[in-house]
Design a protein around this motif. Structure first.
Motif, mmCIF file in Angstrom:
data_model
loop_
_atom_site.group_PDB
_atom_site.id
_atom_site.type_symbol
_atom_site.label_atom_id
_atom_site.label_comp_id
_atom_site.label_asym_id
_atom_site.label_seq_id
_atom_site.Cartn_x
_atom_site.Cartn_y
_atom_site.Cartn_z
ATOM 1 N N TYR A 125 1.479 3.517 3.170
ATOM 2 C CA TYR A 125 0.707 4.561 3.836
ATOM 3 C C TYR A 125 -0.296 5.147 2.850
ATOM 4 O O TYR A 125 -0.146 5.037 1.628
ATOM 5 N N THR A 126 -1.313 5.783 3.383
ATOM 6 C CA THR A 126 -2.375 6.367 2.569
ATOM 7 C C THR A 126 -1.991 7.775 2.115
ATOM 8 O O THR A 126 -1.449 8.562 2.895
ATOM 9 N N TYR A 127 -2.257 8.065 0.850
ATOM 10 C CA TYR A 127 -2.131 9.435 0.345
ATOM 11 C C TYR A 127 -3.494 9.884 -0.147
ATOM 12 O O TYR A 127 -4.106 9.220 -0.990
ATOM 13 N N THR B 110 -7.030 9.946 -0.705
ATOM 14 C CA THR B 110 -8.060 8.927 -0.479
ATOM 15 C C THR B 110 -7.607 7.526 -0.914
ATOM 16 O O THR B 110 -8.382 6.575 -0.844
ATOM 17 N N ASN B 111 -6.366 7.397 -1.347
ATOM 18 C CA ASN B 111 -5.869 6.105 -1.839
ATOM 19 C C ASN B 111 -5.005 5.424 -0.783
ATOM 20 O O ASN B 111 -3.907 5.898 -0.469
ATOM 21 N N ASN B 112 -5.492 4.307 -0.250
ATOM 22 C CA ASN B 112 -4.685 3.579 0.734
ATOM 23 C C ASN B 112 -3.625 2.701 0.073
ATOM 24 O O ASN B 112 -2.795 2.105 0.746
ATOM 25 N N ARG B 113 -3.654 2.602 -1.238
ATOM 26 C CA ARG B 113 -2.648 1.927 -2.065
ATOM 27 C C ARG B 113 -2.608 0.409 -1.885
ATOM 28 O O ARG B 113 -1.722 -0.255 -2.417
ATOM 29 N N ILE B 114 -3.547 -0.141 -1.154
ATOM 30 C CA ILE B 114 -3.575 -1.597 -0.989
ATOM 31 C C ILE B 114 -3.763 -2.282 -2.335
ATOM 32 O O ILE B 114 -3.069 -3.255 -2.664
ATOM 33 N N ALA B 115 -4.712 -1.775 -3.133
ATOM 34 C CA ALA B 115 -4.951 -2.370 -4.453
ATOM 35 C C ALA B 115 -3.722 -2.274 -5.342
ATOM 36 O O ALA B 115 -3.497 -3.130 -6.210
ATOM 37 N N ASN B 116 -2.904 -1.253 -5.145
ATOM 38 C CA ASN B 116 -1.699 -1.091 -5.952
ATOM 39 C C ASN B 116 -0.625 -2.124 -5.604
ATOM 40 O O ASN B 116 0.203 -2.460 -6.440
ATOM 41 N N LEU B 117 -0.653 -2.598 -4.358
ATOM 42 C CA LEU B 117 0.368 -3.552 -3.930
ATOM 43 C C LEU B 117 -0.093 -5.003 -3.989
ATOM 44 O O LEU B 117 0.738 -5.917 -3.905
ATOM 45 N N GLU B 118 -1.378 -5.222 -4.129
ATOM 46 C CA GLU B 118 -1.889 -6.595 -4.102
ATOM 47 C C GLU B 118 -1.348 -7.478 -5.229
ATOM 48 O O GLU B 118 -0.970 -8.637 -4.985
ATOM 49 N N PRO B 119 -1.281 -7.002 -6.492
ATOM 50 C CA PRO B 119 -0.692 -7.868 -7.531
ATOM 51 C C PRO B 119 0.752 -8.252 -7.211
ATOM 52 O O PRO B 119 1.160 -9.397 -7.446
ATOM 53 N N SER C 104 -2.214 -0.867 5.078
ATOM 54 C CA SER C 104 -1.944 0.550 4.821
ATOM 55 C C SER C 104 -2.174 1.345 6.094
ATOM 56 O O SER C 104 -3.211 1.206 6.744
ATOM 57 N N TYR C 105 -1.213 2.164 6.447
ATOM 58 C CA TYR C 105 -1.331 3.040 7.616
ATOM 59 C C TYR C 105 -1.949 4.367 7.178
ATOM 60 O O TYR C 105 -1.831 4.765 6.020
ATOM 61 N N PRO C 106 -2.611 5.052 8.086
ATOM 62 C CA PRO C 106 -3.321 6.291 7.720
ATOM 63 C C PRO C 106 -2.428 7.384 7.147
ATOM 64 O O PRO C 106 -2.862 8.177 6.326
ATOM 65 N N ASP C 107 -1.165 7.431 7.588
ATOM 66 C CA ASP C 107 -0.252 8.485 7.135
ATOM 67 C C ASP C 107 1.182 8.048 7.381
ATOM 68 O O ASP C 107 1.447 6.968 7.929
ATOM 69 N N VAL C 108 2.118 8.884 6.981
ATOM 70 C CA VAL C 108 3.535 8.563 7.122
ATOM 71 C C VAL C 108 3.953 8.400 8.586
ATOM 72 O O VAL C 108 4.651 7.434 8.927
ATOM 73 N N PRO C 109 3.554 9.300 9.494
ATOM 74 C CA PRO C 109 3.964 9.133 10.898
ATOM 75 C C PRO C 109 3.514 7.809 11.512
ATOM 76 O O PRO C 109 4.291 7.158 12.217
ATOM 77 N N SER C 110 2.266 7.418 11.269
ATOM 78 C CA SER C 110 1.789 6.151 11.836
ATOM 79 C C SER C 110 2.486 4.967 11.183
ATOM 80 O O SER C 110 2.722 3.939 11.829
ATOM 81 N N GLY D 166 8.260 -2.703 3.417
ATOM 82 C CA GLY D 166 7.590 -1.413 3.441
ATOM 83 C C GLY D 166 7.860 -0.588 2.202
ATOM 84 O O GLY D 166 8.988 -0.569 1.692
ATOM 85 N N PHE D 167 6.820 0.094 1.721
ATOM 86 C CA PHE D 167 6.939 1.033 0.607
ATOM 87 C C PHE D 167 6.706 2.427 1.181
ATOM 88 O O PHE D 167 5.588 2.776 1.543
ATOM 89 N N ILE D 168 7.766 3.208 1.263
ATOM 90 C CA ILE D 168 7.702 4.496 1.962
ATOM 91 C C ILE D 168 8.217 5.601 1.041
ATOM 92 O O ILE D 168 8.975 5.341 0.097
ATOM 93 N N ASN D 169 7.801 6.837 1.308
ATOM 94 C CA ASN D 169 8.306 7.945 0.492
ATOM 95 C C ASN D 169 9.664 8.411 1.016
ATOM 96 O O ASN D 169 10.154 7.956 2.056
#
Length: 280
Positions: free
Chosen positions: A4-6, A8-17, A34-40, A53-56
């Motif tokens: 999910y996005t936090y 302005t960071n959608n974290r896609i680049a963080n998970l790609e490697p 990456s989903y826009p937020d935790v609920p989505s 899934g990587f979730i908080n």
């Protein structure tokens, strides 16, 4: 693979490697979303759109109220000597709210700033603490409840006098304290939580047992086999800065956390309040 996005960071680049390394390990293509937020994100999980899934932590607790599709298999483990890695800090304007007693007695005159509806350290944990001291309904018992959008903005609003107290992650508080040491004089720490366990890596239950075992082994040794991919993941979550490696877990890993400040009875009610009022 999804998260999910936090801010302005959608974290896609963080998970790609990680996804590219996992593609080679499992010999199958992996797409990162990456989903826009935790609920989505939770909705996507319940719609069976997510395999990994990587979730908080808050997101997982919300999901666990009605979870049929996913199971936690790992989390990032923080090194033993880490200090103030991931805690909630409840800060007050020193001139108006100097301690918890004044907070309890004058709550109807106090404005509070949370971080975001989907924040663990900036919404769930402070609400659990407030519930334990008798403030079970912040929207009714405080003069005003609002959300700053991120941890830094919440502290800034407190300094600017736009709120009386704020609840933020300890890492952002210490970061701002390094920038401006006068923060310790203009604000008071009303309460600080114990360390909050980091959120889990979730795996869809439709994944085969052999792939599950392989994935857990892959994550457990990532700090040795691909430290660059691990670092990229850690860089996506500020609370993971002091993490060393992935630790295999089950749902029971979060049992102790489900109790805050001697209070556990109101967690389901608070989570359901989130679902009914904040995540619609």
């Amino acid at each position: 693979m999804a998260t999910y996005t936090y801010s302005t960071n959608n974290r896609i680049a963080n998970l790609e490697p990680l996804s590219k390394a996992l593609e080679q390990h499992l010999n199958r293509p992996i797409k990162v979303e990456s989903y826009p937020d935790v609920p989505s994100f939770i909705q996507g999980i319940k719609s069976n759109q997510v395999d990994i899934g990587f979730i908080n932590t808050l997101g997982y607790l919300l999901l666990s109220l009605d979870n049929e599709n996913m199971e936690p298999i790992a989390t990032l483990e923080v090194k033993e000597n880490a200090k103030d890695n991931y805690k909630t800090v409840l800060l007050g304007n020193s001139k108006k709210v100097g301690n918890v007693d004044s907070l309890k007695s004058d709550s109807e005159k106090v404005a509070i700033e949370f971080v975001a509806p989907g924040s663990t350290s900036g919404n769930l944990i402070p609400r659990l603490f407030l519930s334990s001291i008798g403030i079970q309904f912040p929207e009714q018992q405080f003069e005003k409840v609002s959300y700053a959008g991120n941890h830094k903005a919440a502290i800034e609003r407190l300094i600017q006098g736009k709120t009386d107290i704020c609840a933020v992650g300890s890492n952002e508080y210490h970061r701002q304290l390094q920038i401006d040491s006068s923060l310790s004089q203009s604000t008071s720490i009303l309460w600080m939580s114990e360390e909050i366990p980091l959120g889990p890596v979730l795996l869809n239950k439709r994944i085969t047992d052999s792939e599950k075992k392989s994935l857990i082994g892959f994550l457990s040794t990532l700090h040795k086999t691909n430290p660059e991919a691990l670092k990229a993941v850690k860089d996506g979550w500020s609370e993971a800065k002091q993490a060393e490696k992935f630790l295999p877990i089950s749902d029971h890993y979060y049992d102790n956390f489900r109790k805050v400040n001697g209070n556990s009875s109101n967690l389901p009610e608070i989570l359901n309040f989130f679902l009914d009022n904040l995540f619609r």
